[in-house]
Design a protein around this motif. Structure first.
Motif, PDB file in Angstrom:
ATOM      1  N   MET A 186      28.748   9.148  -9.990  1.00  0.00           N
ATOM      2  CA  MET A 186      28.109   9.532  -8.719  1.00  0.00           C
ATOM      3  C   MET A 186      27.904  11.044  -8.680  1.00  0.00           C
ATOM      4  N   ARG A 187      26.742  11.458  -8.208  1.00  0.00           N
ATOM      5  CA  ARG A 187      26.490  12.899  -8.098  1.00  0.00           C
ATOM      6  C   ARG A 187      27.047  13.407  -6.788  1.00  0.00           C
ATOM      7  N   LYS A 188      27.731  14.541  -6.881  1.00  0.00           N
ATOM      8  CA  LYS A 188      28.262  15.156  -5.663  1.00  0.00           C
ATOM      9  C   LYS A 188      27.177  16.053  -5.061  1.00  0.00           C
ATOM     10  N   VAL A 189      26.850  15.816  -3.793  1.00  0.00           N
ATOM     11  CA  VAL A 189      25.801  16.623  -3.161  1.00  0.00           C
ATOM     12  C   VAL A 189      26.297  17.228  -1.848  1.00  0.00           C
ATOM     13  N   SER A 190      25.795  18.411  -1.529  1.00  0.00           N
ATOM     14  CA  SER A 190      26.031  19.045  -0.232  1.00  0.00           C
ATOM     15  C   SER A 190      24.680  19.446   0.356  1.00  0.00           C
ATOM     16  N   ILE A 191      24.605  19.432   1.685  1.00  0.00           N
ATOM     17  CA  ILE A 191      23.348  19.813   2.336  1.00  0.00           C
ATOM     18  C   ILE A 191      23.649  20.862   3.402  1.00  0.00           C
ATOM     19  N   PHE A 192      23.118  22.058   3.198  1.00  0.00           N
ATOM     20  CA  PHE A 192      23.252  23.133   4.186  1.00  0.00           C
ATOM     21  C   PHE A 192      21.974  23.167   5.029  1.00  0.00           C
ATOM     22  N   ALA A 194      32.926  25.558   2.610  1.00  0.00           N
ATOM     23  CA  ALA A 194      32.151  24.350   2.277  1.00  0.00           C
ATOM     24  C   ALA A 194      31.239  24.612   1.075  1.00  0.00           C
ATOM     25  N   ALA A 195      30.661  25.829   1.040  1.00  0.00           N
ATOM     26  CA  ALA A 195      29.744  26.152  -0.066  1.00  0.00           C
ATOM     27  C   ALA A 195      30.492  26.318  -1.388  1.00  0.00           C
TER      28      ALA A 195
END
Ligand code: NDP
Ligand code: MG
Length: 390
Positions: free
Chosen positions: A1-7, A86-87
């Motif tokens: 699974m790809r780990k993604v974050s959305i700012f 978080a970043a």
């Protein structure tokens, strides 16, 4: 699974990104979602995507976020330190979709972790292009454009010899006032400027489209991302917004990129890169479209384009001055303190007042120097706005 974050998850680009990710829940593990004041949306999306942490940029939104996430097991956090934290969480792919210079630091921190940064936040490149590229290069981070024109340039360049590129043409819809007289534009209200003929976007970029400040930022973005010289980058007004960019080669051939006016194409391209995969956007029917039209932008109506060229020629921190002055002028217009056309006057005056400062064109670019310049330009712009009002 790809780990993604959305700012900037609660904004227009953030919501389009979530739309794509939510369609394929087994493929992604959502690390962090960030928002601003729209805490209800942030919490709802964090629950829907089962994010590890939801962060609001504003301390005073913490209690509401905490309450909205109660019982979910999702961490709630608020404020500048929490945004940085978080970043810094490891993620493979990070969407940078905060509006304005506030998007710079989270993007840099993600690149420092070696992430792939899908960059919608063009302000990062305008303020600090050299720093962003250096941070990516030093940490094994990857920078992918999300702005539709820049995604188009990126796609049209795949497999091509960069040395054979003569020119790059990015298109502009012309925004809300493309057929208005200068007198009408002088009296335009924020509500009128915040409607776009083709694209559904956040309020600020929509008004920047009407003033062409958006295209001005994008000319600088083209220079910073791809390294093309200022005199190689052209802008044409293309009211249909279907051709997003064109590359002209040394043999006279031109590669054009077309697609529907739906940001999920460019976001999906960055999400699936280096492969291509299905993206649920409309398929264009050229026989229905019939005609594509192009015209030259009128620089008397749109001084922003000329100012962007002056900023690129000056280099250094003048991009940070330009962006901060533009953001402050936009606030002045939104607050009914200045008229629509006065936004360009304010930016031009701020550039004139600060261009003689040798530190702005010679210093090594650091996050601190960019943020200091940003603050100085905002203060100068406030002074100019006050002078215009009295
Ligand atoms: P929106 O205004 O729709 O969304 C902005 C996002 O940033 C929201 O999540 C907002 O939170 C958050 N935000 C606002 N202020 C701050 C702050 N000070 N600190 C942290 N977060 C903040 O903008 P768009 O989605 O339209 O644009 C986002 C970026 O993408 C911009 O840089 C824009 O130029 C670029 N872009 C947008 C395109 C589009 O089609 N919309 C196309 C190409 C580029 P909240 O709403 O919760 O307060
Ligand atoms: Mg664009």
């Amino acid at each position: 699974m790809r780990k993604v974050s959305i700012f900037g998850a609660t904004g227009s680009i953030g919501q389009s990104t979530i739309d794509l990710i939510a369609r394929d829940p087994d493929a992604y593990q959502v690390v962090a979602l960030s928002g601003g004041r729209n805490v209800a949306q942030l919490a709802a999306d964090a629950r829907r995507l089962n994010a590890q942490v939801a962060v609001t940029a504003f301390d005073d939104c913490y209690d509401d976020l905490k309450a909205a996430l109660a019982g979910s097991g999702i961490e709630a956090a608020a404020g500048a330190g929490a945004m940085d934290g978080a970043a810094k969480r490891p993620a493979d792919w990070v969407m940078s979709a905060i509006v304005g210079a506030a998007g710079l630091k989270p993007g840099l921190l993600a690149l420092e972790q070696g992430a792939t940064l899908a960059l919608a936040n063009k302000e990062s490149l305008v303020c600090a292009g050299e720093l962003v590229r250096r941070t990516a290069a030093q940490n094994g981070g990857t920078l992918l454009p999300v702005d539709s024109e820049h995604s188009a340039v990126f796609q049209a360049l795949i497999g091509e010899d960069r040395a054979a590129v003569e020119r790059v043409i990015i298109t502009a819809s012309g925004g809300a006032f493309r057929d208005w007289s200068l007198d009408q534009m002088a009296a335009a209200t924020p509500e009128q400027a915040a409607t776009h003929p083709n694209w559904a976007m956040g309020q600020r970029i929509t008004i920047d489209s009407a003033s062409m400040f958006n295209k001005a930022l994008e000319v600088i973005e083209t220079h910073e991302l791809f390294g093309f010289r200022e005199d190689q980058i052209e802008v044409v007004v293309h009211p249909e917004s279907l051709v997003h960019a064109l590359i002209g080669f040394s043999d006279g051939g031109i590669m054009a990129h077309l697609g529907p006016a739906d940001m999920r194409h460019a976001i999906g391209f960055a999400l699936h890169w280096p492969e291509r995969d299905h993206v649920p956007v409309e398929r264009l029917d050229l026989t229905q479209i019939g005609a594509l039209t192009f015209r030259a932008p009128d620089e008397t109506r749109y001084p922003a384009l000329r100012l962007a060229r002056e900023v690129m020629q000056a280099g250094g921190l003048m991009g940070a001055v330009f962006n901060a002055a533009k953001e402050t002028a936009l606030d002045g217009f939104l607050g009914h303190r200045i008229g629509f056309l006065q936004m360009a006057e304010v930016v031009e005056e701020v550039l004139a007042r600060l261009s003689s400062d040798p530190c702005l064109t010679n210093d090594t670019m650091t996050l601190e120097s960019v943020l200091e310049t940003d603050q100085m330009a905002r203060q100068t712009a406030e002074t100019v706005i006050n002078d215009l009002q009295t």
